[in-house]
Write a protein that holds these residues in place. Structure first.
Motif, short mmCIF file in Angstrom:
data_model
loop_
_atom_site.label_atom_id
_atom_site.label_comp_id
_atom_site.label_asym_id
_atom_site.label_seq_id
_atom_site.Cartn_x
_atom_site.Cartn_y
_atom_site.Cartn_z
N UNK B 218 0.85 -1.18 0.00
CA UNK B 218 0.00 0.00 0.00
C UNK B 218 0.89 1.23 0.00
N UNK B 219 0.32 2.36 -0.40
CA UNK B 219 1.09 3.61 -0.37
C UNK B 219 1.40 4.00 1.06
N UNK B 220 2.55 4.63 1.24
CA UNK B 220 2.88 5.21 2.53
C UNK B 220 1.83 6.28 2.86
N UNK B 221 1.27 6.22 4.07
CA UNK B 221 0.22 7.15 4.46
C UNK B 221 -1.13 6.73 3.93
N UNK B 222 -1.17 5.59 3.22
CA UNK B 222 -2.43 5.01 2.72
C UNK B 222 -3.17 5.86 1.69
N UNK B 223 -2.52 6.88 1.15
CA UNK B 223 -3.20 7.74 0.16
C UNK B 223 -2.14 8.55 -0.56
N UNK B 224 -2.48 9.05 -1.76
CA UNK B 224 -1.57 9.97 -2.42
C UNK B 224 -1.59 11.30 -1.68
N UNK B 225 -0.48 12.01 -1.68
CA UNK B 225 -0.44 13.37 -1.13
C UNK B 225 -0.75 14.33 -2.28
N UNK B 226 -2.02 14.67 -2.45
CA UNK B 226 -2.39 15.64 -3.49
C UNK B 226 -2.07 17.05 -3.00
N UNK B 227 -1.64 17.94 -3.88
CA UNK B 227 -1.34 19.31 -3.47
C UNK B 227 -1.30 20.22 -4.70
N UNK B 228 -0.11 20.70 -5.04
CA UNK B 228 0.00 21.47 -6.28
C UNK B 228 1.21 20.95 -7.06
N UNK B 229 1.41 21.47 -8.28
CA UNK B 229 2.41 20.89 -9.18
C UNK B 229 3.80 21.46 -8.96
N UNK B 230 4.02 22.26 -7.94
CA UNK B 230 5.27 23.02 -7.85
C UNK B 230 6.25 22.51 -6.79
N UNK B 231 7.42 23.11 -6.79
CA UNK B 231 8.48 22.72 -5.87
C UNK B 231 8.10 22.94 -4.41
N UNK B 232 7.40 24.05 -4.12
CA UNK B 232 7.04 24.34 -2.72
C UNK B 232 6.27 23.17 -2.13
N UNK B 233 5.31 22.67 -2.90
CA UNK B 233 4.53 21.53 -2.41
C UNK B 233 5.41 20.30 -2.24
N UNK B 234 6.32 20.10 -3.17
CA UNK B 234 7.25 18.97 -3.04
C UNK B 234 8.04 19.06 -1.75
N UNK B 235 8.52 20.27 -1.43
CA UNK B 235 9.29 20.45 -0.19
C UNK B 235 8.43 20.18 1.04
N UNK B 236 7.22 20.79 1.03
CA UNK B 236 6.35 20.67 2.21
C UNK B 236 5.89 19.22 2.40
N UNK B 237 5.47 18.59 1.33
CA UNK B 237 4.94 17.23 1.45
C UNK B 237 6.04 16.25 1.85
N UNK B 238 7.24 16.42 1.30
CA UNK B 238 8.35 15.53 1.66
C UNK B 238 8.65 15.67 3.15
#
Lengths: 342, 342
Positions: B218-238
């Motif tokens: 299963x995915x880590x966290x049991x779900x996709x981390x939906x957010x936005x398509x940009x780097x900021x979201x990548x940093x925050x979600x990681x």
């Protein structure tokens, strides 16, 4: 939706339909619609009403054959990413009000034979003029052959000074970047940039050196760090600069991609941007500059404005004027990587 | 070069010139060149020789009026960066051999009125067909009005299943990414992606979940981390993923920009990519993926191939065939951010 088989396929109304409805000959209908030749005004009104009723859109291709004007401009580019050419295209379309002009972009991919083929295709479709967008700022040869419509060169000037070229003042751009850093209180400034084989790299470095000299300063390392336009070079060059000149308090980068590499290395060295050191990029490429950490201050070349001016000059040339070449300054887009220091 | 005043300006040869040289009427010369109507073969040869001698290029616009064919395709896009549309344009041009077809790109900027204006401009120039490129993969309404030429939709399908749509299999792309990570020996995989409002985000997540389920995971966290398509979201979600699930050993990112942000946060946390954790992006956008540290493995959507297929299907439709819609898989472009682990 599937097409209902019993409904006859739509056929756009023709001039013949209009003439028939108005009760005139096709020749008379054509004269009335194109505003040429002798037509009684009552006849003209009758034809235009018939055209309106049938939603008759006079074929621009046929109109072009008659009047020599079509409201269409060809844009030739070799910019593989569309990064420069799309804003220029938008500017050129906006130059004469929304919906007045269509710009058709053709991609020559830096290939002379393909360029010739596209020029031929555009001319045979009776474009009113051509805009030629270079992928770098070095002068390019004028379009080959006899081009029967006006041509405006944008971003890269034509090598022929008799042509109309609308370009960015890269020397001025370099000066702007340094003046911004000086205004922020920086005095020990390095310049990391792209390949010295590019006019843009040499011009920006020249402007930077001039602005420093005017303030009685010299570049860190006494020269620009020429290399390549990418992040790897930004990382490597920043490493050299910081190791050899730890007193550096600002770096002017020849591209936003270089600046991204510089930011990364500065973070590795624990140098705080913008408090300990300021960084400014060049291009204001949103995808690269707007979401970095910190967000990158950059020089914007106003490409859309360049396109607008190119469109205006092209339309003036189409109307018979003889516009001259022009060079435009960039502007500083301030984000978080530069800050005034106390 | 300035024009020498004593040399008369070049004028392209006309059909009248050809007819005069061949000693025939303009009507006869036209029939001979267009291969229509009754012309004696000796006359035809004489006309063609005269045309050859004068380098007469029959006006494609006039030819288009006669034959209904011009070798030109219009490409409508709303992709403001040209990032998707330029490779698709190149593919479409290459579909029928170099120099056979010119593709004219018009930018509708996501605006229905502008789109209509450009369609009209292209049709009035007798393009043989239209390619419509969406800026996201969600279905889009078919072109408004009656379009008298074939249309192929690329990247974004038409909402009308009767239309021809050439698209990327984003579910398959999500599956590919996970299968690559599994093949590298990863088992604890998170998915950080863009806005759930985008079909592309939902499709990629669906494919990822399916591939994990097929491996009993299963995915880590049991779900996709939906957010936005940009780097900021990548940093925050990681940041969230690593704090809440430190056991994570791979992250599949819905875009290369998100992946750049993820890489940055992992570096902040001292997590070694690819030894401690693998990262894969999506888009294979060279400027973002090819020069990051480490260089980013990514799913490439094969947009140029998509353009080639679209061109082939469009030309088939122009010849009267009825091609059907197709969906194409992406491929893994492996760089340094993923590595098989022992």
């Amino acid at each position: 939706m599937t097409t209902e088989p019993e409904v006859p396929a739509y056929r756009p109304p023709t001039l013949t339909d209009v003439a028939r409805l108005a009760g005139v000959s096709v020749a008379t209908a054509s004269k009335a619609i194109n505003g040429r030749g002798e037509v009684r005004s009552t006849t003209r009104v009758r034809v235009l009403e018939a055209a309106e009723l049938l939603s008759f859109a006079p074929n621009a291709l046929a109109r072009g054959l008659l009047s020599g004007r079509t409201g269409t401009v060809g844009l030739l580019t070799s910019d593989l990413e569309g990064r420069f050419s799309i804003p220029i295209l938008m500017g050129a379309e906006d130059a004469s009000g929304a919906g007045q002009v269509s710009v058709f972009l053709c991609d020559a991919r830096g290939d002379a034979i393909r360029e010739k083929h596209h020029v031929q295709a555009l001319l045979s479709r009776r474009v009113d003029g051509l805009i030629v967008v270079g992928s770098r700022t070095d002068p390019r040869p004028p379009l080959a052959g006899n081009i029967p419509v006006p041509v405006v060169y944008v971003y890269a000037p034509s090598a022929d000074p008799a042509d109309i070229s609308i370009t960015v003042d890269n020397v001025g751009g370099g000066r702007l970047a340094i003046e911004h850093l000086l205004a922020c209180g920086r005095r020990t400034i390095a310049h990391i940039t792209g390949e010295a084989g590019f006019q843009a790299a040499r011009d920006r470095a020249e402007g930077a050196a001039a602005a420093l000299a005017a303030a009685g300063l010299r570049m860190v390392g006494d020269r620009p760090y020429f290399g390549s336009w990418d992040e790897s070079w930004g990382r490597a060059a920043a490493h050299m600069v910081v190791e050899q000149h730890p007193e550096v308090d600002a770096i002017f980068c020849g591209s936003d991609q270089i600046a991204r590499g510089v930011l990364e290395t500065l973070r590795d060295f624990g140098r705080d941007v913008p408090r300990s050191i300021s960084v400014i990029g060049f291009d204001n490429w949103e995808a690269i500059a707007a979401d970095s950490r910190p967000r990158l201050t950059s020089i914007d070349m106003n490409l859309k404005h360049l396109g607008e001016v190119a469109g205006q000059r092209l339309f003036a040339a189409i109307e018979g004027a003889a516009p001259s070449s022009e060079e435009f300054p960039g502007r500083v887009v301030m984000r978080e990587s530069t800050l005034p220091v106390g």
